[in-house]
Design an enzyme around this catalytic site. Structure first.
Site, PDB file in Angstrom:
ATOM      1  N   LYS A  45       0.802  -1.237   0.000  1.00  0.00           N
ATOM      2  CA  LYS A  45       0.000   0.000   0.000  1.00  0.00           C
ATOM      3  C   LYS A  45       0.829   1.280   0.000  1.00  0.00           C
ATOM      4  O   LYS A  45       0.373   2.333   0.436  1.00  0.00           O
ATOM      5  CB  LYS A  45      -0.991   0.045   1.198  1.00  0.00           C
ATOM      6  CG  LYS A  45      -1.762  -1.217   1.466  1.00  0.00           C
ATOM      7  CD  LYS A  45      -2.202  -1.971   0.262  1.00  0.00           C
ATOM      8  CE  LYS A  45      -3.342  -1.396  -0.512  1.00  0.00           C
ATOM      9  NZ  LYS A  45      -3.705  -2.264  -1.664  1.00  0.00           N
ATOM     10  N   HIS A 100       7.365  -7.405  -2.158  1.00  0.00           N
ATOM     11  CA  HIS A 100       7.046  -6.824  -0.847  1.00  0.00           C
ATOM     12  C   HIS A 100       7.971  -7.422   0.220  1.00  0.00           C
ATOM     13  O   HIS A 100       7.814  -7.136   1.400  1.00  0.00           O
ATOM     14  CB  HIS A 100       5.603  -7.147  -0.441  1.00  0.00           C
ATOM     15  CG  HIS A 100       4.543  -6.388  -1.186  1.00  0.00           C
ATOM     16  ND1 HIS A 100       4.658  -5.070  -1.543  1.00  0.00           N
ATOM     17  CD2 HIS A 100       3.302  -6.779  -1.613  1.00  0.00           C
ATOM     18  CE1 HIS A 100       3.557  -4.677  -2.163  1.00  0.00           C
ATOM     19  NE2 HIS A 100       2.723  -5.699  -2.219  1.00  0.00           N
ATOM     20  N   SER A 130      -4.840   2.579   4.285  1.00  0.00           N
ATOM     21  CA  SER A 130      -5.043   1.904   2.997  1.00  0.00           C
ATOM     22  C   SER A 130      -5.053   0.381   3.180  1.00  0.00           C
ATOM     23  O   SER A 130      -5.879  -0.331   2.594  1.00  0.00           O
ATOM     24  CB  SER A 130      -3.923   2.337   2.038  1.00  0.00           C
ATOM     25  OG  SER A 130      -4.077   1.735   0.789  1.00  0.00           O
TER      26      SER A 130
HETATM   27  S1  PPS Z   1      -0.425  -3.142  -3.175  1.00  0.00           S
HETATM   28  O1  PPS Z   1      -1.639  -3.947  -2.799  1.00  0.00           O
HETATM   29  O2  PPS Z   1       0.627  -3.263  -2.154  1.00  0.00           O
HETATM   30  O3  PPS Z   1       0.058  -3.450  -4.519  1.00  0.00           O
HETATM   31  O4  PPS Z   1      -0.954  -1.630  -3.129  1.00  0.00           O
HETATM   32  P1  PPS Z   1      -0.140  -0.362  -3.639  1.00  0.00           P
HETATM   33  O5  PPS Z   1      -0.255  -0.277  -5.099  1.00  0.00           O
HETATM   34  O6  PPS Z   1       1.212  -0.326  -3.040  1.00  0.00           O
HETATM   35  O7  PPS Z   1      -0.961   0.823  -2.963  1.00  0.00           O
HETATM   36  C1  PPS Z   1      -2.294   1.112  -3.286  1.00  0.00           C
HETATM   37  C2  PPS Z   1      -2.509   2.555  -2.906  1.00  0.00           C
HETATM   38  O8  PPS Z   1      -1.902   3.406  -3.913  1.00  0.00           O
HETATM   39  C3  PPS Z   1      -2.905   4.272  -4.445  1.00  0.00           C
HETATM   40  N1  PPS Z   1      -2.596   4.589  -5.844  1.00  0.00           N
HETATM   41  C4  PPS Z   1      -2.471   5.853  -6.298  1.00  0.00           C
HETATM   42  N2  PPS Z   1      -2.530   7.038  -5.661  1.00  0.00           N
HETATM   43  C5  PPS Z   1      -2.410   8.171  -6.423  1.00  0.00           C
HETATM   44  N3  PPS Z   1      -2.205   8.143  -7.760  1.00  0.00           N
HETATM   45  C6  PPS Z   1      -2.127   6.976  -8.435  1.00  0.00           C
HETATM   46  N4  PPS Z   1      -1.950   6.983  -9.749  1.00  0.00           N
HETATM   47  C7  PPS Z   1      -2.247   5.767  -7.700  1.00  0.00           C
HETATM   48  N5  PPS Z   1      -2.236   4.439  -8.018  1.00  0.00           N
HETATM   49  C8  PPS Z   1      -2.444   3.751  -6.877  1.00  0.00           C
HETATM   50  C9  PPS Z   1      -4.196   3.475  -4.266  1.00  0.00           C
HETATM   51  O9  PPS Z   1      -5.331   4.294  -4.407  1.00  0.00           O
HETATM   52  C10 PPS Z   1      -3.990   2.952  -2.855  1.00  0.00           C
HETATM   53  O10 PPS Z   1      -4.061   3.986  -1.858  1.00  0.00           O
HETATM   54  P2  PPS Z   1      -5.398   4.367  -1.065  1.00  0.00           P
HETATM   55  O11 PPS Z   1      -4.947   5.335  -0.010  1.00  0.00           O
HETATM   56  O12 PPS Z   1      -5.966   3.107  -0.485  1.00  0.00           O
HETATM   57  O13 PPS Z   1      -6.300   5.013  -2.063  1.00  0.00           O
END
Ligand code: PPS
Length: 288
Positions: A45, A100, A130
């Site tokens: 996340k 991870h 998240s």
């Molecule tokens: S995972 O399951 O570990 O692969 O998740 P990960 O991709 O690391 O994290 C998911 C969070 O990243 C946000 N996200 C973004 N935020 C802003 N801009 C873009 N383009 C973007 N892409 C992914 C996603 O919404 C999750 O955060 P939260 O706070 O839950 O919205």
């Protein structure tokens, strides 16, 4: 749908058995990296999917075709997942790999090659929020219970994937030992253009202004939220239930303010100071 209730214990942490087996984890820890490999390392996340998308667009020089036709887990598969060997692509370009896993598991393998590592960190308060919502949708993770309960386990480092503090301190301690590019979710948010340009330069893949522009457009939250290749709507609802929470949920900085009580914030700050206080690492967030 396999092994949804199973967990794997590895390197002192618990991982979802749905994607991890003893064999897949051993394979990951002894993987033979190539000098040309690019590894995205994150605590869950923290901006993993965002970085997968950015790197895809950098290597395609802004052409959205691969990002729109190949799921992220095939473009930049997780090294430790059971399907990794099946999907790792020989494209003639650098192989994009995601993990991870904590640094102590992969450093021995990484030291044998000159693979590039991109480490993305995010304010742990937003990570906790998240991750909590992700637990509600991801049926291979346990029911998180109340936010209070989940937050306590997050602070103790007993959630699946282990301690955020150990993950960040471990990887960032390797900054000079490995070819490691450190960036935060908050940096991406603040100035995506500058982040993309710096990354492209560091990867030896500089982009023309119109290629940067296309990259920014396809890596925006709105665009990624609609892209079935990254928003996990291709996955069956028995595995990821989007009625509980969307994978691309809010994509903001500071959502913790909507979730933390003053008391939780105080405790978080105290434990953060205990865990991170004597590290000389710099982050774009404060925890008070
Ligand atoms: S995972 O399951 O570990 O692969 O998740 P990960 O991709 O690391 O994290 C998911 C969070 O990243 C946000 N996200 C973004 N935020 C802003 N801009 C873009 N383009 C973007 N892409 C992914 C996603 O919404 C999750 O955060 P939260 O706070 O839950 O919205």
């Amino acid at each position: 749908m396999d092994r949804m209730e199973v967990t794997e214990t590895f390197a002192g942490m618990v991982l979802p058995g749905h994607m991890h087996t003893e064999e897949s984890l051993c394979f990951a820890s002894t993987f033979q990296f190539r000098d040309t490999d690019v590894l995205i390392a994150t605590y869950p996340k923290s901006g993993t999917t965002w970085m997968q998308e950015i790197l895809t667009l950098i290597y395609s020089k802004g052409d959205p075709e691969p990002a729109k036709t190949i799921p992220n887990w095939a473009r930049a598969p997780w090294l430790e997942h059971t399907y990794f060997r099946e999907v790792l692509q020989e494209t003639g370009r650098p192989r994009l790999i995601t993990t991870h896993l904590p640094c102590q598991v992969l450093t021995p393998a990484l030291q044998k090659a000159k693979a590039k590592v991109i480490y993305v960190a995010r304010n742990p308060k937003d990570v906790a929020v998240s991750f909590y919502h992700f637990h509600k949708m991801a049926k291979f993770l346990p029911d998180p219970g109340s936010f209070e309960d989940f937050l306590m386990r997050f602070l103790q480092g007993t959630v699946q994937y282990g301690s955020w503090f150990q993950h960040v301190k471990g990887w960032l301690s390797q900054r000079t030992e490995l070819a490691l590019f450190y960036i935060t979710y908050e940096d991406l948010h603040k100035d995506l253009r500058h982040s993309v340009e710096r990354l492209a330069e560091w990867l030896g893949c500089p982009l023309q202004p119109e290629e940067v522009q296309a990259t920014l457009q396809h890596c925006s939250f709105t665009s990624m939220r609609e892209n079935a290749m990254v928003n996990y709507t291709l996955i069956s609802p028995e595995i990821m239930d989007h009625s509980q929470s969307r994978f691309m949920r809010k994509g903001t900085v500071g959502d913790w303010r909507e979730h933390f009580s003053p008391l939780q914030n105080k405790l978080f700050h105290k434990i953060y100071q205990e865990e991170m206080g004597d590290s000389n690492l710099r982050f774009p967030w404060t925890t008070d």
